[in-house]
Design a protein around this motif. Structure first.
Motif, PDB file in Angstrom:
ATOM      1  N   GLU A  43      -0.535 -20.853 -20.324  1.00 17.51           N
ATOM      2  CA  GLU A  43       0.833 -20.359 -20.547  1.00 17.51           C
ATOM      3  C   GLU A  43       1.618 -20.323 -19.234  1.00 17.51           C
ATOM      4  OE1 GLU A  43       3.156 -16.510 -22.510  1.00 17.51           O
ATOM      5  OE2 GLU A  43       1.013 -16.389 -22.086  1.00 17.51           O
ATOM      6  N   ILE A  44       0.989 -19.846 -18.165  1.00 18.17           N
ATOM      7  CA  ILE A  44       1.650 -19.801 -16.856  1.00 18.17           C
ATOM      8  C   ILE A  44       2.045 -21.195 -16.405  1.00 18.17           C
ATOM      9  CG2 ILE A  44       1.304 -19.321 -14.400  1.00 18.17           C
ATOM     10  CD1 ILE A  44      -0.569 -16.978 -15.346  1.00 18.17           C
ATOM     11  N   ILE A  45       1.146 -22.154 -16.567  1.00 22.14           N
ATOM     12  CA  ILE A  45       1.431 -23.533 -16.155  1.00 22.14           C
ATOM     13  C   ILE A  45       2.591 -24.111 -16.957  1.00 22.14           C
ATOM     14  CG2 ILE A  45       0.501 -25.886 -16.168  1.00 22.14           C
ATOM     15  CD1 ILE A  45      -2.235 -24.580 -15.401  1.00 22.14           C
ATOM     16  N   ALA A  90      -2.943 -22.435  -6.746  1.00 20.11           N
ATOM     17  CA  ALA A  90      -2.715 -21.548  -5.604  1.00 20.11           C
ATOM     18  C   ALA A  90      -1.288 -21.024  -5.532  1.00 20.11           C
ATOM     19  CB  ALA A  90      -3.060 -22.274  -4.305  1.00 20.11           C
ATOM     20  N   THR A  91      -0.307 -21.844  -5.897  1.00 18.30           N
ATOM     21  CA  THR A  91       1.087 -21.446  -5.697  1.00 18.30           C
ATOM     22  C   THR A  91       1.775 -20.938  -6.958  1.00 18.30           C
ATOM     23  OG1 THR A  91       1.996 -23.671  -6.099  1.00 18.30           O
ATOM     24  CG2 THR A  91       1.306 -23.144  -3.843  1.00 18.30           C
ATOM     25  N   LYS A  92       1.151 -21.137  -8.111  1.00 15.05           N
ATOM     26  CA  LYS A  92       1.776 -20.671  -9.357  1.00 15.05           C
ATOM     27  C   LYS A  92       0.850 -19.744 -10.154  1.00 15.05           C
ATOM     28  CE  LYS A  92       5.033 -24.498 -10.072  1.00 15.05           C
ATOM     29  NZ  LYS A  92       4.936 -25.257  -8.843  1.00 15.05           N
ATOM     30  N   VAL A  93      -0.307 -20.245 -10.541  1.00 14.09           N
ATOM     31  CA  VAL A  93      -1.195 -19.483 -11.430  1.00 14.09           C
ATOM     32  C   VAL A  93      -1.677 -18.193 -10.776  1.00 14.09           C
ATOM     33  CG1 VAL A  93      -3.419 -19.494 -12.622  1.00 14.09           C
ATOM     34  CG2 VAL A  93      -1.933 -21.516 -12.722  1.00 14.09           C
ATOM     35  N   ILE A  94      -2.257 -18.300  -9.600  1.00 17.98           N
ATOM     36  CA  ILE A  94      -2.846 -17.117  -8.951  1.00 17.98           C
ATOM     37  C   ILE A  94      -1.797 -16.071  -8.595  1.00 17.98           C
ATOM     38  CG2 ILE A  94      -4.100 -16.314  -6.906  1.00 17.98           C
ATOM     39  CD1 ILE A  94      -5.831 -18.860  -7.136  1.00 17.98           C
ATOM     40  N   PRO A  95      -0.624 -16.441  -8.028  1.00 19.40           N
ATOM     41  CA  PRO A  95       0.392 -15.411  -7.757  1.00 19.40           C
ATOM     42  C   PRO A  95       0.849 -14.656  -9.000  1.00 19.40           C
ATOM     43  CG  PRO A  95       0.887 -17.374  -6.494  1.00 19.40           C
ATOM     44  CD  PRO A  95      -0.242 -17.733  -7.432  1.00 19.40           C
ATOM     45  N   HIS A 101      -1.770  -8.209 -12.670  1.00 19.36           N
ATOM     46  CA  HIS A 101      -2.947  -7.331 -12.740  1.00 19.36           C
ATOM     47  C   HIS A 101      -3.186  -6.462 -11.504  1.00 19.36           C
ATOM     48  CE1 HIS A 101      -4.213  -8.947 -16.583  1.00 19.36           C
ATOM     49  NE2 HIS A 101      -3.925 -10.153 -16.130  1.00 19.36           N
ATOM     50  N   THR A 102      -2.453  -6.723 -10.408  1.00 21.38           N
ATOM     51  CA  THR A 102      -2.582  -5.845  -9.231  1.00 21.38           C
ATOM     52  C   THR A 102      -1.256  -5.221  -8.837  1.00 21.38           C
ATOM     53  OG1 THR A 102      -2.108  -7.504  -7.503  1.00 21.38           O
ATOM     54  CG2 THR A 102      -4.382  -7.390  -8.349  1.00 21.38           C
ATOM     55  N   GLY A 103      -0.163  -5.792  -9.346  1.00 21.39           N
ATOM     56  CA  GLY A 103       1.159  -5.292  -8.972  1.00 21.39           C
ATOM     57  C   GLY A 103       1.656  -5.832  -7.649  1.00 21.39           C
ATOM     58  N   ASN A 104       0.837  -6.614  -6.952  1.00 18.54           N
ATOM     59  CA  ASN A 104       1.228  -7.157  -5.651  1.00 18.54           C
ATOM     60  C   ASN A 104       1.980  -8.475  -5.805  1.00 18.54           C
ATOM     61  OD1 ASN A 104       0.027  -5.298  -3.653  1.00 18.54           O
ATOM     62  ND2 ASN A 104      -1.901  -5.912  -4.590  1.00 18.54           N
ATOM     63  N   THR A 105       3.104  -8.576  -5.114  1.00 16.00           N
ATOM     64  CA  THR A 105       3.847  -9.826  -5.077  1.00 16.00           C
ATOM     65  C   THR A 105       3.374 -10.641  -3.883  1.00 16.00           C
ATOM     66  OG1 THR A 105       5.802  -8.803  -6.074  1.00 16.00           O
ATOM     67  CG2 THR A 105       6.140 -10.869  -4.893  1.00 16.00           C
ATOM     68  N   VAL A 106       2.873 -11.829  -4.159  1.00 14.10           N
ATOM     69  CA  VAL A 106       2.355 -12.704  -3.107  1.00 14.10           C
ATOM     70  C   VAL A 106       3.221 -13.963  -3.063  1.00 14.10           C
ATOM     71  CG1 VAL A 106       0.341 -13.889  -2.201  1.00 14.10           C
ATOM     72  CG2 VAL A 106       0.042 -11.851  -3.603  1.00 14.10           C
ATOM     73  N   ILE A 129      -1.955 -20.079   1.450  1.00 17.66           N
ATOM     74  CA  ILE A 129      -1.395 -21.169   2.252  1.00 17.66           C
ATOM     75  C   ILE A 129      -1.740 -22.499   1.586  1.00 17.66           C
ATOM     76  CG2 ILE A 129      -1.300 -22.277   4.516  1.00 17.66           C
ATOM     77  CD1 ILE A 129      -2.342 -19.604   5.689  1.00 17.66           C
ATOM     78  N   ASP A 130      -0.710 -23.294   1.340  1.00 18.32           N
ATOM     79  CA  ASP A 130      -0.873 -24.581   0.660  1.00 18.32           C
ATOM     80  C   ASP A 130      -0.894 -25.724   1.674  1.00 18.32           C
ATOM     81  OD1 ASP A 130      -1.074 -26.199  -1.641  1.00 18.32           O
ATOM     82  OD2 ASP A 130       1.092 -26.563  -1.665  1.00 18.32           O
ATOM     83  N   ASP A 131      -1.772 -26.683   1.445  1.00 16.84           N
ATOM     84  CA  ASP A 131      -1.846 -27.915   2.249  1.00 16.84           C
ATOM     85  C   ASP A 131      -2.250 -27.677   3.699  1.00 16.84           C
ATOM     86  OD1 ASP A 131      -1.401 -29.861   0.358  1.00 16.84           O
ATOM     87  OD2 ASP A 131       0.780 -29.771   0.536  1.00 16.84           O
ATOM     88  N   VAL A 132      -3.258 -26.859   3.917  1.00 12.98           N
ATOM     89  CA  VAL A 132      -3.770 -26.666   5.271  1.00 12.98           C
ATOM     90  C   VAL A 132      -4.252 -28.009   5.819  1.00 12.98           C
ATOM     91  CG1 VAL A 132      -5.679 -25.663   6.600  1.00 12.98           C
ATOM     92  CG2 VAL A 132      -4.364 -24.232   5.018  1.00 12.98           C
TER      93      VAL A 132
END
Length: 201
Positions: A43-45, A90-95, A101-106, A129-132
């Motif tokens: 759904e997020i994707i 990393a940049t969409k699903v996990i944030p 579920h944690t209330g933290n905005t990343v 961090i994306d594309d290290v």
């Protein structure tokens, strides 16, 4: 007459004075069953990437899901071939899941932004961090250094959750950032290797 302090009292005193920091393991544990988590991810994707017309569930995603259900106090390295969803997770699903579920905005950042965003990175609850490997080496008045190595060092010393994506291999990471950074990454993060054909259209 002074009383003899025990070990615990000495530790407590130094911790209270800010001389010693207590090392902790940052916890991620999305409180749902695997099947429900997969539905949330799809759904997020769908909601965050309108360019995807058909979403294929790849085997690597099962490993990421297991990490989301219980990260065992470790961050995440999504490493490997292009076009298999590393940046998508990393940049969409996990944030989104962390916010739910944690209330933290990343706010995920590109590796190119590490230098200019360093002060914000070290104040964030989690670091994504994306594309290290795509970022330039910093040249500070003739002194060259890798900003990523500094970020990893800070995350280890301050028990911060680190999530990265990279197209570099383990050997390439070692060659660029050195053994100390590799050792810290091994301690901090679980590695998920993405292999196979690209699904990027």
């Amino acid at each position: 007459m002074t009383t003899k302090k025990d070990t615990g009292e000495f530790c407590t005193e130094l911790i209270q004075q800010g001389i010693i920091k207590v090392a902790t393991k940052p916890k991620v544990a999305i409180p749902v069953e695997m099947a429900e988590l997969k539905k949330k991810i799809e759904e997020i994707i769908t909601l965050t990437d309108s360019t995807i017309t058909k979403f294929d569930w790849l085997w690597e995603y099962d490993i990421v899901c297991s990490w989301l259900l219980d990260n065992k106090g470790r961050g995440l390295i999504l490493l490997g071939d292009n076009g298999r969803g590393k940046s998508l997770f990393a940049t969409k699903v996990i944030p989104v899941l962390l916010k739910m579920h944690t209330g933290n905005t990343v706010r995920p950042i590109s590796s190119y932004q590490m230098q200019e965003e360093y002060d914000k990175i070290i104040r964030a609850p989690f670091v994504i961090i994306d594309d290290v490997g795509e970022e330039p080496t910093i040249n500070d008045f003739g002194n060259k250094y890798e900003i990523f190595s500094r970020v990893v060092d800070y995350c280890e010393k301050n028990s911060m959750l680190l999530i990265i994506t990279t197209n570099l291999t383990s050997k390439q990471i070692m060659a660029r950032y050195g053994v100390r950074t590799i050792d810290r990454l091994d301690k901090l993060c679980k590695v998920v290797i993405f292999t196979g054909q690209s699904y990027r259209k």
